[in-house]
Design an enzyme around this catalytic site. Sequence first.
Site, PDB file in Angstrom:
ATOM      1  N   ASP A   1       0.016  -7.327  -0.286  1.00 43.94           N
ATOM      2  CA  ASP A   1       0.366  -6.146   0.783  1.00 43.94           C
ATOM      3  C   ASP A   1      -0.314  -5.141   0.431  1.00 43.94           C
ATOM      4  O   ASP A   1      -0.099  -4.265  -0.563  1.00 43.94           O
ATOM      5  CB  ASP A   1       2.005  -6.125   0.587  1.00 43.94           C
ATOM      6  CG  ASP A   1       2.433  -5.042   1.479  1.00 43.94           C
ATOM      7  OD1 ASP A   1       1.485  -4.266   2.339  1.00 43.94           O
ATOM      8  OD2 ASP A   1       3.619  -4.828   1.617  1.00 43.94           O
TER       9      ASP A   1
ATOM     10  N   LYS B   1      -0.900   4.218   7.434  1.00 44.70           N
ATOM     11  CA  LYS B   1      -1.064   5.447   6.392  1.00 44.70           C
ATOM     12  C   LYS B   1      -2.550   5.939   6.459  1.00 44.70           C
ATOM     13  O   LYS B   1      -2.589   7.085   6.641  1.00 44.70           O
ATOM     14  CB  LYS B   1      -0.706   5.091   5.033  1.00 44.70           C
ATOM     15  CG  LYS B   1       0.884   5.067   4.744  1.00 44.70           C
ATOM     16  CD  LYS B   1       1.367   3.536   5.394  1.00 44.70           C
ATOM     17  CE  LYS B   1       2.926   3.293   5.075  1.00 44.70           C
ATOM     18  NZ  LYS B   1       3.525   2.372   5.411  1.00 44.70           N
TER      19      LYS B   1
ATOM     20  N   ALA C   1      -0.790  -1.607   1.946  1.00 45.87           N
ATOM     21  CA  ALA C   1      -0.425  -0.650   2.997  1.00 45.87           C
ATOM     22  C   ALA C   1      -1.225   0.612   2.786  1.00 45.87           C
ATOM     23  O   ALA C   1      -0.909   1.545   3.452  1.00 45.87           O
ATOM     24  CB  ALA C   1       1.181  -0.705   2.941  1.00 45.87           C
TER      25      ALA C   1
ATOM     26  N   TRP D   1       9.177  -2.726  -2.309  1.00 45.23           N
ATOM     27  CA  TRP D   1       9.668  -1.947  -1.088  1.00 45.23           C
ATOM     28  C   TRP D   1      10.868  -2.804  -0.624  1.00 45.23           C
ATOM     29  O   TRP D   1      10.564  -4.047  -0.403  1.00 45.23           O
ATOM     30  CB  TRP D   1       8.534  -2.129   0.016  1.00 45.23           C
ATOM     31  CG  TRP D   1       8.695  -1.494   1.374  1.00 45.23           C
ATOM     32  CD1 TRP D   1       9.163  -0.366   1.566  1.00 45.23           C
ATOM     33  CD2 TRP D   1       8.424  -2.351   2.477  1.00 45.23           C
ATOM     34  NE1 TRP D   1       9.089  -0.230   2.877  1.00 45.23           N
ATOM     35  CE2 TRP D   1       8.578  -1.153   3.544  1.00 45.23           C
ATOM     36  CE3 TRP D   1       7.777  -3.500   2.948  1.00 45.23           C
ATOM     37  CZ2 TRP D   1       8.324  -1.500   4.962  1.00 45.23           C
ATOM     38  CZ3 TRP D   1       7.616  -3.624   4.130  1.00 45.23           C
ATOM     39  CH2 TRP D   1       8.126  -2.760   5.189  1.00 45.23           C
TER      40      TRP D   1
END
Length: 394
Positions: A208, A243, A210, A127
Amino acid sequence: MFGNLQPQAPDKILALMGEFRADTRQGKIDLGVGVYKDPTGLTPVMRAVKEAERRIWEAETTKAYTALTGEPAYLQALSSMVLADARDDARTAMLSTVGGTGAIRQALEMARMGNPDLTVHVSDPTWPNHLSILKFVGIPFFEYRYFDAETRGVDFEGMKADIARAKKGDLVLLHGCCHNPTGANLTLEQWAEIVAILDKTGAVPLVDLAYQGFGDGLEEDAAGTRLVLRSRPDALVAASCSKNFGIYRERTGLLMVQVADAAQKDLAQGALAFLGRQNYSFPPDHGARIVQTILDDEGLAADWKAELEEVRLGMLSLRQQLAEELRNLTGSDRFDFIERHRGMFSRLGATPQQVQKIKEDNAIYMVGDSRLNIAGLNRDSVPILARAIVEAGV
């Protein structure tokens, strides 16, 4: 005072969004911005979120501060969802953060407090904001091989070889699931091999997470993260609610820091409180309260999980449809990786010139590295994209 300010490079995705809005062509398709969209092109408010907000509005009597590191009920509820029985309460410090990005930033600051000579190892690609933050805060980093441009899968042998070079006290940043930008995921067996390498080197994992719930399911998507927490004495996990709860603008995240022994927990918790105080003082509460309200109520949690599963299965269906369309158009299975990828994104492996051609000829917008947001499609736009991909010579 401000005479030394320099122009900053525009964010490529935000610039692409502006270009898309300015395009007057009918039927234009936005596959660039990284938010979930339903078949009508909207990012809806989930049913359970609406109901939780109603309950909060009716019951709330004050806007006074909550705890410095976040509402304890939220910390407990979300960490339980993410880690389940892999959470060791005696060794886990937690901080409510301003989104998943805030969790990543605080994780890096926390790691540097523990090791002033910190080096971070990140996937190639990753990212873009990972690299942007690292550069801004001045933490050196290395990129480890991850994406195989030929197979559009994980270059696992290259990844293992590069991660093995990490030193004791280094941080290795891992995507928990639904790798952004490629969509190529590790298997649980591969996670176990990565953990074994970290055991040998003494490097510390930062996961991470997400997109939990967007890949193979809530439990399945957290399996690698939980394996890491069970296996490594020190570990950090940055979780985002943007999300899976669809509360992007509420900026709701969580940083979990697992320390080697219980004697270090109070030190870690104090460090997290200090970092939060220096950055934003008290964390925002509305999004956290929504998440806690949902997770602590059996009926709301069940409805949320059901709607999240609808979202996940919808993206899988679009992946299958796109792979099938491309198979029929090309007479080849070379695009079947799209069906194997997970989450919102896939990287096609197209050149910037091919991406530009797709945009110019078909008003289809994707990031220049050919990352496309599967959730930006619907059943009617999939055939249009498939033809554009083939016509561009991808």
